[in-house]
Design an enzyme around this catalytic site. Structure first.
Site, short mmCIF file in Angstrom:
data_model
loop_
_atom_site.label_atom_id
_atom_site.label_comp_id
_atom_site.label_asym_id
_atom_site.label_seq_id
_atom_site.Cartn_x
_atom_site.Cartn_y
_atom_site.Cartn_z
N LYS A 28 0.82 -1.21 0.00
CA LYS A 28 0.00 0.00 0.00
C LYS A 28 0.87 1.27 0.00
CE LYS A 28 -3.90 1.84 2.56
NZ LYS A 28 -5.08 1.32 1.88
N ARG A 99 -3.06 3.14 8.96
CA ARG A 99 -3.40 1.81 8.40
C ARG A 99 -2.17 0.94 8.26
NH1 ARG A 99 -8.30 2.82 4.87
NH2 ARG A 99 -8.39 5.07 4.70
N GLY A 108 -7.82 -7.36 5.36
CA GLY A 108 -8.63 -7.36 6.58
C GLY A 108 -8.00 -8.04 7.78
N MET A 110 -5.17 -7.11 9.48
CA MET A 110 -4.58 -6.23 10.47
C MET A 110 -5.50 -5.02 10.72
SD MET A 110 -0.58 -6.51 9.54
CE MET A 110 -0.75 -6.38 7.81
N ARG A 372 -3.98 -1.08 -6.69
CA ARG A 372 -3.26 -2.36 -6.61
C ARG A 372 -3.70 -3.20 -7.79
NH1 ARG A 372 -6.58 -4.54 -1.31
NH2 ARG A 372 -8.61 -4.01 -2.15
N HIS A 490 -10.84 -43.24 -5.94
CA HIS A 490 -11.42 -43.67 -7.21
C HIS A 490 -12.32 -42.58 -7.80
CE1 HIS A 490 -14.50 -45.68 -9.71
NE2 HIS A 490 -13.45 -46.33 -10.16
N SER A 798 7.67 -44.46 -16.04
CA SER A 798 6.61 -43.48 -15.81
C SER A 798 6.36 -43.45 -14.31
CB SER A 798 5.35 -43.88 -16.57
OG SER A 798 4.33 -42.95 -16.30
N CYS A 865 2.77 -40.06 -14.57
CA CYS A 865 1.35 -40.22 -14.89
C CYS A 865 0.47 -40.21 -13.66
CB CYS A 865 1.11 -41.48 -15.72
SG CYS A 865 1.50 -42.98 -14.82
N TYR A 885 8.07 -35.76 -20.16
CA TYR A 885 6.66 -35.39 -20.27
C TYR A 885 5.93 -35.52 -18.93
CZ TYR A 885 5.41 -40.37 -20.28
OH TYR A 885 5.24 -41.68 -19.93
C1 PEP Z 1 -0.03 -43.90 -9.72
O1 PEP Z 1 0.04 -44.72 -8.81
O2 PEP Z 1 0.44 -42.77 -9.67
C2 PEP Z 1 -0.75 -44.26 -10.96
C3 PEP Z 1 -0.77 -43.44 -11.98
O3 PEP Z 1 -1.45 -45.42 -10.95
P1 PEP Z 1 -2.89 -45.60 -10.29
O4 PEP Z 1 -3.37 -44.26 -9.86
O5 PEP Z 1 -3.75 -46.22 -11.31
O6 PEP Z 1 -2.57 -46.51 -9.14
#
Ligand code: PEP
Ligand code: MG
Length: 907
Positions: A28, A99, A108, A110, A372, A490, A798, A865, A885
């Protein structure tokens, strides 16, 4: 005397600070100084530096005051000179605001004191000078109230009391028979001041200070103290703000927007914070104070005429009525509006970002109180950055850095209609497992979700936790709510893959399947009642809230193209169906990093063959069932190869424990028994045999293929045949076959031998070959530790960071929801490790496996992954770790592209 400078002046008589001095002056203070430098009218004042705050913390009040006294004195003299008033002058007092203002914005958290400098004499002077007795007494009343609370520490004595001053106000209002504070007249306000002071004396045992200087020193120290109040501490912990930063204190001349019809106060944005449109917009109230604009008692008016007309259209106010009752500032005070436009243009051009401004007009004179960088929606972020790039205000890297990757979610998924949301009532909060907004009727069973949606109803599937059996119900539901399960449960993983809104781990929800109800905080919600979910915040609402589809605007496309120019990480997707693959390609994925083949087992009527395979008594029985599955899997893979059109496709062999596929209810088991021509007893026994105490650490991953090599054979055959079929249609594919959950090279080699044998058979049968790769997931800590050995057989790694996190931290993916929120609240971990990778712990295993894998096989292909592949902070880490990747669910592909570009720019 120390030579350190603690006080920095700002005003038209000279300014010592600047925007670049945020660390010393706070956001500020630095921006107030910068506005002065730009010649923008700012009430003069000075900033006491954050260094003074730090000194105060170690040296205490007396030393602080000694250190800053002369500089503050000089500061006040300078403000007096500019304002033409004297501090403490009873006839025409200079009033001040005091202030806080830290380096990072802590809205908010202080304390603030306004109207400082008033006492029983000065209030009379102010009344005379302003020609407005009510205004003077109201200012005094507010000052005593704020000062009594913040500086003198008059706090409620009980929870019921809430705010002791408000109790007094209510008493006076009741005695006067009025409802609103604004209905109190000067005499009432005078009485309030007297009562407030009496209350302070009675409770604190000290008189309210009449000496303005005493008031000022008290206020300065109190604002420094507020750096360490509970609210501020918690906020700092949550936002990683170091305690050592301290706050600055801004002491500034008061200006008043409530001095009659030529005074006003308002807030404005240099561009539209909702849409990003390059349109100056904002709201103001005539004869009002800043807090009145926010309080919502009066209807604020729009600053610009265009904005005002748009507002009237939405609020259904006829033009004549608008012009008369709610004119814009542009119409009402055209000169001041022009000055405001000049200021906003200067500020936006200077800061090269959308500004959020506060202004006050005191008796025909404009003052800017704050500027700001404005907060904005995801859509506005993209539009503003891309338009500023086009307008030459910022360069490409800045445009990319301006957009918080996660905020792209706002553009990719449906969102609640903001006006409908304003009326809605949240009833619970779970984990923001999969973003977007959804509204629908409660159903508790997946098959009923299907049935209801076939009848054209919108449903929300509410479950304790979902299982693969619920897949079809999940796919037709508008949203999914689960009482249990974390960010990689899941429900969460599948919903993200589907791009479907999901709130998981909502512990406040108690599901009673028999009664077909859910209970939240004692309130019962029955099947068929409407609820709404915000998967981006985890909020659950009672009732139906209108949603709006997101549009991928032209700016979004331009942004995506820009990310590709800078990033070095490839972005693949986790996709199990051609539909998901198509979505991911549309968003720019350049390969599939993970196809979870088990998800295909639930498609169509193949679950029957899958169950026959699992429940078979011997290998012959299993092979018979597998033979039925082969053509189905083959066509699945063909579909994926077709959709990916030659891009890499990583296919993982069966991973989850078999018990996930068998029916657990009587009806399902009976159907199975009939189907297979065996007794219900046999089925029950087999289901019982498959039961595991800890399935996540049980018979899953490559352990399945090792126990039942015929499953691996079938899957490998389906992959090779599909690849050959694709090749014959002109699409060259290089399938990457991935073995899950290995811990030793021997497991991998055992499975590799089966896969190679099948490859040779298929290639011999067809008289043709395809190039393919063999690799593994690195998802057990042991695999990371012996990655050099595993790389002898694996052509690619992976990282399965979901399992790697689970096993490294010892947190169950499915059960962590019961304790992790508390862990986060207590700061035991900074964030959910299933959401953003634990770089210090789990990350070390990743780095180690990268180094070891490369030591054995320098050109090994490395990717990730796990769900972390779609998390911006984790993507930064994977970039630095040297992966090739990241693979994430389709709807996170744009987010990953942007995060990868930002990671490249930052390195
Ligand atoms: C993992 O375990 O990160 C993975 C990609 O496999 P899953 O989530 O299917 O166990
Ligand atoms: Mg895994």
């Amino acid at each position: 005397m120390s030579s350190t400078k603690y006080v920095y002046l700002f005003g038209s008589h000279g300014t010592e600070g600047a925007a670049g001095m945020k660390n010393l002056l706070g956001g500020k203070g630095a921006n107030l100084a910068e506005m002065c430098r730009l010649g923008i009218p700012v009430p003069p004042g000075f900033t006491i530096s954050t260094e003074a705050c730090t000194a105060y913390t170690t040296l205490g009040r007396e030393r602080l005051l000694e250190m800053i006294r002369d500089e503050v004195l000089a500061g006040i003299r300078s403000v007096e000179a500019e304002m033409g008033k004297r501090f403490g002058d009873a006839a025409d007092p200079l009033l001040l605001s005091v202030r806080s203002g830290a380096r990072a914005s802590m809205p908010g958290m202080m304390d603030t004191i306004l109207n400082l400098g008033l006492n029983d004499e000065a209030v009379e002077g102010l009344a005379r000078k302003a020609g407005n007795e009510r205004f003077a007494w109201d200012s005094y009343r507010r000052f005593v109230q704020m000062y009594g609370d913040v500086v003198m520490g008059l706090k409620p004595v009980s929870k019921e009391e809430h705010d002791p001053f408000e109790v007094v106000i209510d008493m006076v209002k009741e005695a006067r028979g009025v409802q609103l504070d604004t209905e109190l007249d000067a005499a009432d306000l005078k009485e309030l001041v007297a009562r407030f002071k009496a209350l302070i004396r009675a409770r604190i045992g000290r008189d309210f200070p009449v000496d303005p200087w005493e008031q000022l020193w008290g206020a300065i120290v109190a604002v420094f103290d507020s750096w360490n109040n509970d609210r501020a501490r918690v906020y700092r912990e949550l936002n990683d703000i170091p305690e050592s930063w301290g706050t600055a204190v801004n002491v500034q001349a008061m200006v008043f927007g409530n001095l009659g019809d030529h005074s006003a106060t308002g807030v404005a944005f240099t561009r539209d914070a909702g849409t990003g449109e390059d349109l100056f917009n904002g709201e103001f109230l005539v004869n009002a104070q800043g807090e009145d604009v926010v309080a919502g008692i009066r209807t604020p008016q729009q600053v610009s005429l265009v904005g005002s007309r748009r507002w009237a259209e939405l609020a259904l106010v006829p033009e004549a009525e608008r012009a008369e009752k709610y004119p814009s500032l542009e119409e009402l005070m055209p000169d001041l509006y022009r000055q405001l436009i000049e200021a906003e243009t200067t500020l936006e051009n200077h800061f090269r970002d959308m500004q959020d401004l506060e202004f006050t007009i005191q008796e025909g004179r404009l003052w800017m109180l704050q500027t700001r960088n404005g907060k904005r929606t995801g859509a506005a972020m993209v539009r503003i950055a891309m338009e500023m790039l086009e307008q030459g205000m910022i360069d490409e890297k800045t445009a990319l850095e301006r957009i918080a990757p996660d905020r792209l979610n706002d553009l990719l998924h449906p969102v609640f209609d903001p006006r409908a949301l304003a009326q809605a009532r949240p009833i619970a909060r779970g984990l923001p497992a999969s973003p977007g907004a959804a509204t629908g009727q409660i159903v508790f069973f997946a098959d009923e979700a299907e049935a209801w949606s076939q009848r054209g109803r919108d449903v929300i599937l509410v479950r304790q936790e979902t299982s693969p059996e619920d897949l079809r119900g999940m796919s037709v539901a508008k949203g999914i709510l689960t009482a249990r399960g974390g960010m990689t449960s899941h429900a969460a993983v599948v919903a993200r893959g589907m791009g479907k809104c999901c709130v998981s781990g909502c512990g406040a929800v108690h599901v009673d399947l028999k009664a077909r109800t859910m209970t939240v905080d004692g309130t019962v919600y029955a099947e068929g009642e409407w609820i709404s979910l915000n998967g981006s915040t985890g909020e659950v609402y009672f009732g139906r809230i209108a949603t709006r589809d997101a549009e991928l605007s032209g700016d979004f496309g331009k942004l995506m193209a820009l990310t590709d120019k800078y990033r070095t990480l490839e972005i693949r997707t986790n996709a199990d169906t051609p539909e998901e693959a198509a979505v991911a390609r549309k968003f720019g994925a350049t390969g599939i990093g993970l196809c979870r083949t088990e998800h295909m087992f639930f498609e169509g009527d193949r679950i029957v063959a899958v169950r026959q395979m699992i429940l078979a008594e011997d290998e012959a029985g299993r092979r018979k069932a597998l033979a039925k599955l082969l053509p189905m899997q083959r066509s699945d893979f063909e579909g994926l190869f077709r959709e990916m059109d030659g891009l890499p496709v990583t296919i993982r062999l069966l991973d989850p424990p078999l018990h996930e596929f068998v029916p657990h209810d009587d009806a399902g088991q009976l159907a199975m028994a009939r189907d297979m021509g065996v007794s219900l007893g046999r089925i029950k026994m087999r289901v019982e045999e498959l039961h595991e105490f800890n399935p996540m650490l049980g018979h899953r991953g490559c352990r399945l293929g090792i126990s039942f090599p015929e499953i691996t054979e079938m899957q490998a055959r389906a992959i090779f045949e599909a690849a050959l079929n694709a090749k014959s249609r002109g699409t060259a594919v290089v399938p990457e076959i991935m073995v899950p959950l290995v811990g030793t090279i021997r497991e991998l080699d055992q499975q590799a031998a089966v896969i190679r044998r099948v490859a040779e058979q298929v290639f011999a049968e067809r008289g043709e070959t395809v190039h393919w790769m063999l690799g593994t997931m690195i998802e057990t800590p042991r695999a990371a530790l012996v990655a050099d050995s595993i790389a002898r057989s694996a052509e690619f790694f992976s990282f399965g960071t979901n399992d790697l996190t689970q096993m490294t931290m010892g947190f169950s993916r499915d059960d962590a929801g019961s304790f992790l929120p508390r862990y986060l609240k207590l700061g035991l971990y900074e964030h959910d490790p299933f959401r953003s990778i634990d770089q210090k712990g789990v990350g070390q295993l990743v780095e180690m496996a990268v180094a070891k894998g490369r030591a054995t096989r320098p050109d090994i292909e490395l990717g990730v992954c796990g769900e972390h592949g779609g998390d911006p902070a984790s993507i930064g880490f994977f970039h630095r770790a040297g992966l090739r990747y990241v693979s994430c669910s389709p709807f996170r592909v744009p987010i990953a592209r942007l995060a990868a570009a930002q990671a490249a720019i930052a390195s």
